[in-house]
Design a protein around this motif. Structure first.
Motif, short mmCIF file in Angstrom:
data_model
loop_
_atom_site.label_atom_id
_atom_site.label_comp_id
_atom_site.label_asym_id
_atom_site.label_seq_id
_atom_site.Cartn_x
_atom_site.Cartn_y
_atom_site.Cartn_z
N PHE A 9 10.67 -9.90 -64.48
CA PHE A 9 11.56 -8.99 -63.48
C PHE A 9 10.68 -9.02 -62.56
N LEU A 10 11.17 -9.15 -61.30
CA LEU A 10 10.40 -8.87 -60.03
C LEU A 10 11.14 -7.87 -59.23
N ILE A 11 10.52 -6.66 -58.92
CA ILE A 11 11.20 -5.45 -58.34
C ILE A 11 10.45 -5.07 -57.28
N GLU A 12 11.11 -4.76 -55.84
CA GLU A 12 10.21 -4.50 -54.75
C GLU A 12 10.79 -2.90 -54.48
N LEU A 13 9.60 -2.08 -54.49
CA LEU A 13 9.75 -0.60 -54.49
C LEU A 13 9.39 -0.18 -52.94
N GLU A 14 9.87 0.81 -52.51
CA GLU A 14 9.31 1.45 -51.05
C GLU A 14 7.91 1.76 -51.58
N SER A 15 7.64 2.44 -52.54
CA SER A 15 6.24 2.45 -53.17
C SER A 15 6.03 2.98 -54.44
N GLN A 42 17.14 11.38 -40.43
CA GLN A 42 17.74 9.99 -39.93
C GLN A 42 16.74 8.96 -39.86
N GLU A 43 15.58 9.24 -39.73
CA GLU A 43 14.51 8.20 -39.50
C GLU A 43 13.90 7.79 -41.23
N GLY A 44 14.30 8.63 -41.97
CA GLY A 44 13.81 8.19 -43.45
C GLY A 44 12.98 9.26 -44.07
N PRO A 94 6.82 1.70 -44.06
CA PRO A 94 7.40 1.11 -42.92
C PRO A 94 8.60 0.37 -42.76
N THR A 95 8.92 -0.15 -44.16
CA THR A 95 9.79 -0.97 -44.35
C THR A 95 11.25 -0.40 -44.80
N ILE A 96 12.27 -0.95 -44.23
CA ILE A 96 13.50 -0.28 -44.38
C ILE A 96 14.78 -1.13 -44.58
N LYS A 97 15.50 -0.85 -45.43
CA LYS A 97 16.42 -1.81 -46.01
C LYS A 97 17.67 -1.61 -45.09
N HIS A 98 18.05 -2.76 -44.05
CA HIS A 98 18.94 -2.32 -43.15
C HIS A 98 20.25 -3.10 -43.66
N MET A 99 21.30 -2.62 -43.64
CA MET A 99 22.53 -3.10 -44.23
C MET A 99 23.18 -3.97 -42.90
N GLY A 100 23.76 -5.20 -43.22
CA GLY A 100 24.23 -5.77 -41.92
C GLY A 100 25.88 -5.79 -42.32
N PRO A 101 26.50 -6.87 -41.69
CA PRO A 101 27.99 -6.70 -41.48
C PRO A 101 28.48 -7.54 -42.90
N PRO A 102 29.79 -7.11 -43.30
CA PRO A 102 30.40 -8.05 -44.22
C PRO A 102 30.43 -9.42 -43.94
N ILE A 103 30.34 -10.40 -45.07
CA ILE A 103 30.45 -11.44 -44.70
C ILE A 103 31.69 -12.34 -43.77
N THR A 104 32.69 -11.31 -43.97
CA THR A 104 33.91 -11.76 -43.60
C THR A 104 34.20 -11.69 -41.87
N SER A 105 33.22 -10.85 -41.24
CA SER A 105 33.33 -10.51 -39.93
C SER A 105 32.52 -11.60 -39.53
N ILE A 106 32.86 -13.01 -38.99
CA ILE A 106 32.28 -14.05 -38.99
C ILE A 106 31.36 -13.69 -37.48
N GLU A 107 31.72 -13.11 -36.49
CA GLU A 107 31.04 -13.03 -35.41
C GLU A 107 29.87 -11.85 -35.61
N ARG A 131 10.88 2.07 -36.99
CA ARG A 131 10.06 2.40 -35.58
C ARG A 131 8.92 3.21 -35.90
N ALA A 132 8.79 4.09 -36.82
CA ALA A 132 7.74 4.82 -37.23
C ALA A 132 7.75 5.27 -38.70
N SER A 133 6.35 5.50 -39.06
CA SER A 133 6.23 5.81 -40.49
C SER A 133 5.37 6.80 -40.98
N GLU A 134 4.92 7.71 -39.83
CA GLU A 134 3.94 8.99 -40.15
C GLU A 134 4.76 10.04 -39.27
#
Lengths: 482, 482
Positions: free
Chosen positions: A357-363, B337-339, B368-381, B414-417
């Motif tokens: 199992f490979l899991i990526e954690l924020e930390s 909002q920044e996390g 510094p890594t964030i999981k950014h949710m994109g559009p649903p696959i049905t919104s082609i543009e 953008r920032a992590s500290e």
């Protein structure tokens, strides 16, 4: 409709070129014919010897002539006469299959017991089934439907359509959505054939799939249902394709939302930028991960890659991958419930018993302090027992205090480091029984660079998987969009 | 009803003892009388001199004789005759008030302009108002209602009830919920008096308040509303107490849910374990935080304490605290909002211009890594522009890949500290205008041990606040439950 412009001529040329690659070569056909002949005569001989009224029949993509160059799977069915009791088919069928297999074979159980024999680099599935009359109801077991599928498809396909099926299969293989096995949760060969029959060509399948709506697209070739809404209500799957030979079956039942979406994405990209890239299997182009790759990734992401490896008793892939899915979900949930932030995860296996199992954690570390919400101030009894529990507790970091109408306390967590947390708490995860057993005997947990060497089995395959995990995106997508 | 057992005799003895402490001493009364006499005669003299038809009147808890030993606040109103235009009351009233104040005073603006004079350790609020007839409608300004409150309360209170009010005020001061100022958002003196009038005694207030339901408890002494639901619908406050002299006013309008809940919690605890502890002001018992305290706390919690200090132009406390509330909410939202995970926060101020926001974060560093949710696959543009943006971006850490029916990418934040994030982005927070200005001129951000020395003003008061923040729980709660 597609096909009017210059662009279209290029596209046709591309498809033609691909078709040449995808069509089985003469030497392949010859080899397959030999093997089919060998096994069907062996089975028929055994049946004669044992005075059993059953006969061998080639099925699947060979019987329908929709296989593509490089395929090394052959399906041979032992067909018992209509009305043979199921337990006879099972026991006797399996006995015949084993006898016919020679020395190199494994016993498999999916929905139905069968035998997989190996000859050179071919896998021959020998599957007992019984004839039945579809007018008399549903088949005794799922595999009994297969001969009906073969008949239906062969009635509908001509030479041109067979080529269209080959293109679609090649595309699906290339983007990694081909196969209804639990490991892949993608499109079966039969499903590819039905899509081509329904839409008329490879390009029409691709062009139409772009506009599918997950959970509300229905394909009903035989018009079994008058009202599409009714069928969608019954099946509730990402994609519903009614089996023309059995109205109670969704041919796309094994297809996951992820793989459907991936296919739709590839269809969109192919329509805007047609390319051979979509037809190249990921595994053939991806290199192995090195320690440097991992270090580069971790330097950039600052995340933690955690690997959890174990060894199960050997089992058929479908059963293995069912257990993997369930157990991995359980482990991710366990981590999340404790407060670890899981960004994404994936699983590698040698398809037999070694699993990572490979899991990526924020930390891998979380603050040991947790904000624990207590009862609303109006629940007097709960308030009193909450205070009793937390006010003088050595676990209490700050509080109890009030937020809105509730008591809150900052308290010390059970664990704050992922590796030791997993070691101490893995038994609390929802696991399949085999996994729980395997983990109680051996499991290795590794972090970051350590994940490179956690695998005991097919290291090269594991490292390719690891490289692909780090990149995250399918090869074809990156190549097309770069 | 309360009061039947042995326990009850002890409780009575306790209350009696407390009452002795709470009742103003003879020397206090004498001093107050002197000051009242001094200011009323000064005001009346000035009015005579200026030939203005207005007279001085003592109001508030002195006029009602519900003040408690140690109170150093005196309210004196300059009452203009009925029908005097509001601007005359304002300008002329303020002029008289200033003249009467001597040299040591400040001009204040709450709902209404007034003057706060200082004599020894007393603060004398001199407030212009005009008489009005409640039958003729609502008062021209809020303070014009005060003489009516004084009259109403004095009609209802007798010697015994005055003592009950003193007990309730002492209790509320002790647990930190006394005062309707924006800083406290607690119970006003008038609200205490009404509660005692309504329930009949200190103990009955305490005992009944345990069963209040925030947002659905209504107290309507004058029976202004036939249907309680109607009144609750109009006011929508944590607690609704209809002003007997003005049906359109909720006397508890300034009371926050937090302070109401804190009061209810204290009532519960007092009923089960009566004690003098509830009557001891937090500030009198709490020591200052030391570097060792902070280090101990941080060692145990592993969290981050962040302080943000600034200096505003001097302003009245109610205005200051209104701005503090708004700006601090804005800063907390910006961090979240920044996390950054905010566990809790609080604010200290010298009540004039120096302000320190204290924020406890799970950690000052976020991945510094964030999981950014994109559009649903049905919104082609959207899918195409998401891919275009992320596939070859140097910000992309992994992906884009598919989760369910959506594209996802791991990307660099953008920032992590927290410190540098705040320094660079504070202007993006929703701040009051004065705060935005103040922060553009000076703000200090400190972490952990650094927070001890971030304050430039009343350091001792700040360090007591800090100690109390670290503990999180009110002193009385910890003492009673320990």
């Amino acid at each position: 409709m597609i096909g009017k412009s210059m662009y279209d001529n290029e596209l046709r040329a591309l498809l033609l070129e691909l078709l040449v690659e995808l069509t089985p070569k003469d030497y392949e056909r010859k080899k397959v014919e030999e093997i089919v002949h060998l096994f069907t005569s062996r089975i028929n001989d055994i049946c004669r010897e044992l005075k059993i009224n059953a006969k061998a029949e080639v099925q699947g993509s060979i019987a329908k002539d929709t296989w593509i160059s490089g395929d090394r799977d052959i399906d041979i069915f032992i067909v018992f006469p209509k009305g043979t009791p199921a337990h006879i088919v099972r026991t006797l069928g399996l006995e015949i299959a084993k006898k016919a297999s020679g020395t190199n074979y494994v016993e498999c159980y999916a929905e139905h017991p069968y035998v997989r024999a190996f000859v050179e680099d071919y896998a021959i599935d020998i599957v007992p089934c019984s004839e039945f009359d579809p007018k008399e109801g549903r088949p005794p077991t799922a595999v009994d439907r297969t001969p009906l599928h073969t008949r239906f498809v062969n009635e509908k396909l001509n030479e041109r359509l067979r080529n269209e099926v080959r293109l679609l299969k090649g595309f699906m293989k290339g983007i990694g959505v081909y196969g209804a096995e639990v490991k892949v949760t993608g499109f079966s060969g039969y499903l590819c054939e039905l899509l081509v029959i329904y839409y008329g060509s490879f390009l029409e399948v691709i062009n139409n799939a772009r506009y599918w709506k997950p959970f509300s697209t229905l394909i009903d070739l035989a018009k079994h249902y008058e009202d599409p809404k009714q069928a969608l209500k019954i099946f509730k799957s990402p994609l519903v394709v009614i089996d023309p030979v059995d109205k109670k079956r969704n041919v796309a039942a094994a297809l996951s939302l992820d793989k459907l979406s991936l296919f739709m994405l590839a269809c969109n990209l192919f329509m805007s930028r047609p390319s051979k890239i979509f037809f190249k299997l990921e595994e053939h182009v991806i290199e192995e991960a090195t320690e440097g790759d991992l270090r580069n990734y971790l330097d950039k992401s600052k995340t933690t890659i955690l690997a959890l490896a174990t060894t199960l008793k050997s089992m058929p892939p479908d059963i293995l991958w069912g257990q993997i899915r369930r157990s991995c979900n359980g482990i991710v949930r366990l981590l999340e419930q404790e407060g670890f932030k899981v960004l994404r995860w994936s699983v590698w296996s040698d398809d037999e018993k070694e699993v990572v199992f490979l899991i990526e954690l924020e930390s891998s570390k979380i603050t040991p302090t947790i904000k624990h919400m207590g009862p609303p101030i109006t629940s007097i009894e709960d308030v009193m027992s909450f205070l009793q529990k937390h006010v003088s507790s050595p676990q209490t970091v700050a509080g109890p205090y009030i937020e809105g109408d509730r008591l809150v306390v900052l308290t010390v967590r059970r664990a704050s480091e992922a590796t030791s947390f997993l070691k101490d708490n893995i038994h609390r995860a929802e696991l399949s029984r085999d996994f729980a057993e395997a983990l109680s005997e051996r499991f290795d947990v590794a972090l970051n660079e350590g994940v490179l060497s956690v695998c005991r089995g097919k290291v090269s395959s594991y490292r390719r998987f690891l490289k692909s995990f780090l990149r995250g995106s399918p090869h074809w997508l990156m190549n097309i969009c770069a």
